[in-house]
Enzyme design. Structure first.
Site, PDB file in Angstrom:
ATOM      1  N   HIS A 138      -7.550  -6.021  10.287  1.00 29.68           N
ATOM      2  CA  HIS A 138      -7.454  -5.690   8.863  1.00 29.68           C
ATOM      3  C   HIS A 138      -6.117  -6.125   8.279  1.00 29.68           C
ATOM      4  O   HIS A 138      -5.116  -6.251   8.976  1.00 29.68           O
ATOM      5  CB  HIS A 138      -7.731  -4.200   8.621  1.00 29.68           C
ATOM      6  CG  HIS A 138      -6.617  -3.277   9.009  1.00 29.68           C
ATOM      7  ND1 HIS A 138      -6.676  -2.480  10.129  1.00 29.68           N
ATOM      8  CD2 HIS A 138      -5.437  -2.993   8.427  1.00 29.68           C
ATOM      9  CE1 HIS A 138      -5.577  -1.751  10.211  1.00 29.68           C
ATOM     10  NE2 HIS A 138      -4.796  -2.045   9.185  1.00 29.68           N
TER      11      HIS A 138
ATOM     12  N   GLU B 216      -9.842  -2.298   5.477  1.00 33.60           N
ATOM     13  CA  GLU B 216     -10.466  -2.049   6.770  1.00 33.60           C
ATOM     14  C   GLU B 216     -11.669  -2.969   6.980  1.00 33.60           C
ATOM     15  O   GLU B 216     -12.168  -3.584   6.038  1.00 33.60           O
ATOM     16  CB  GLU B 216     -10.909  -0.585   6.853  1.00 33.60           C
ATOM     17  CG  GLU B 216      -9.805   0.425   6.559  1.00 33.60           C
ATOM     18  CD  GLU B 216      -8.885   0.680   7.736  1.00 33.60           C
ATOM     19  OE1 GLU B 216      -8.648  -0.260   8.520  1.00 33.60           O
ATOM     20  OE2 GLU B 216      -8.408   1.809   7.880  1.00 33.60           O
TER      21      GLU B 216
ATOM     22  N   ASP C  13       0.817  -1.211   0.000  1.00 30.59           N
ATOM     23  CA  ASP C  13       0.000   0.000   0.000  1.00 30.59           C
ATOM     24  C   ASP C  13       0.854   1.265   0.000  1.00 30.59           C
ATOM     25  O   ASP C  13       2.073   1.218   0.144  1.00 30.59           O
ATOM     26  CB  ASP C  13      -0.948   0.015   1.211  1.00 30.59           C
ATOM     27  CG  ASP C  13      -0.320  -0.589   2.460  1.00 30.59           C
ATOM     28  OD1 ASP C  13       0.888  -0.369   2.679  1.00 30.59           O
ATOM     29  OD2 ASP C  13      -1.016  -1.284   3.211  1.00 30.59           O
TER      30      ASP C  13
ATOM     31  N   ASP D 187      -7.730  -4.304  14.539  1.00 33.83           N
ATOM     32  CA  ASP D 187      -9.116  -4.636  14.205  1.00 33.83           C
ATOM     33  C   ASP D 187      -9.183  -5.757  13.171  1.00 33.83           C
ATOM     34  O   ASP D 187     -10.223  -5.991  12.561  1.00 33.83           O
ATOM     35  CB  ASP D 187      -9.863  -3.404  13.697  1.00 33.83           C
ATOM     36  CG  ASP D 187      -9.200  -2.747  12.493  1.00 33.83           C
ATOM     37  OD1 ASP D 187      -8.196  -3.304  11.992  1.00 33.83           O
ATOM     38  OD2 ASP D 187      -9.673  -1.673  12.060  1.00 33.83           O
TER      39      ASP D 187
END
Length: 269
Positions: A150, A155, A79, A148
């Site tokens: 991801h 996400e 990314d 979380d």
């Protein structure tokens, strides 16, 4: 899905680096150069962030000791922040150069990162997917996991069949990354270019690093619960060659029986 449980972050980093080095060496032995033809490159997907830093340090050490070479390795990073150029101090391209690429014997032409300043971000994402296909697909994708659950910047709620695209970052992710931006979440870009869950799942092997108590809740969901787009890393349950390497702290919320099972599997010859 294989889960390797080690004592601490240093052991996780060392295990992952040795595994990657072995895979690169195996590929070189399997696909040697022939007369008039170069050896088939080993295509490696890479993450940024704090978690892989220990693995990168170990790979740099192994390269310096001539125990692995990156001369015939092609890389694709996961990314990049939208709006940051490759020379920006917090760009992921800069991160990779400073923490890994500048310290190993890589041909810089073999490094692929997303362009955060691309005029047409959609076209940039399509071109990235095509570049991966043209390279023969990713052999091993190294990754980390957010608190979380991801994967890359996919996400919670991301499609499990998603491809490289622009993604809006959650407040939790921006808070987690604020440490790289002077502690201010508002300075963290709100959007990023990221490979999709489907992009990672196309890799022939996926190796994910998980460390620390703050990842324990997500690891429980990923390992012990079902596949769920709210915990995008749970997609690994469907991958034929997926490995999670974690430390004891990250297993804090796993059932005792789960930990015992995976430890027993690793001890068997």
């Amino acid at each position: 899905m294989r889960v390797v449980i080690l004592d601490n972050y240093e052991e996780v980093s060392r295990w992952a680096a040795l595994h990657i080095a072995e895979r690169i060496r195996e590929s070189a032995a399997r696909e040697p150069a022939a007369r008039g033809r170069r050896a088939k490159p080993f295509v490696l997907g890479l993450p940024t962030g704090s978690t892989p830093l220990g693995t990168y340090r170990e790979l740099i050490r192994l390269c310096g000791e001539k125990k692995v070479s990156f001369e015939n390795v092609v890389t694709f990073n996961m990314d990049e922040y939208l709006g940051l150029g490759e020379d920006h101090p917090q760009s992921y391209r800069r991160f990779m150069m400073d923490n890994f690429f500048n310290h190993v014997d890589m041909d810089k032409k073999n490094i692929h990162t997303l362009n955060g300043l691309a005029q047409d971000s959609g076209a940039e994402c399509l071109a990235y997917e095509e570049a991966i296909r043209a390279a023969g697909g990713i052999e091993l994708f190294l990754g980390g996991m957010g608190s979380d659950g991801h994967l890359a910047f996919n996400e919670p709620g991301s499609s499990l069949s998603s491809r490289t695209r622009v993604k809006t970052l959650t407040g939790e992710t921006r808070i987690a990354n604020a440490r790289f931006f002077g502690g201010d979440p508002q300075r963290v870009p709100a959007t990023a270019l990221t490979v999709g869950v489907g992009t990672v799942m196309d890799a022939r092997e996926v190796l994910v690093l998980v460390s620390g108590y703050q990842k324990a809740r997500a690891l429980r969901a990923v390992v012990e619960e079902g596949i769920n787009h709210m915990w995008t890393l749970s997609c690994l349950q469907m991958h034929q060659c997926a490995i999670i390497v974690c430390d004891r702290e990250a297993t804090d919320e796993l059932k005792v029986r789960t930990v015992r099972y995976f430890r027993d599997i690793e001890r068997r010859p």
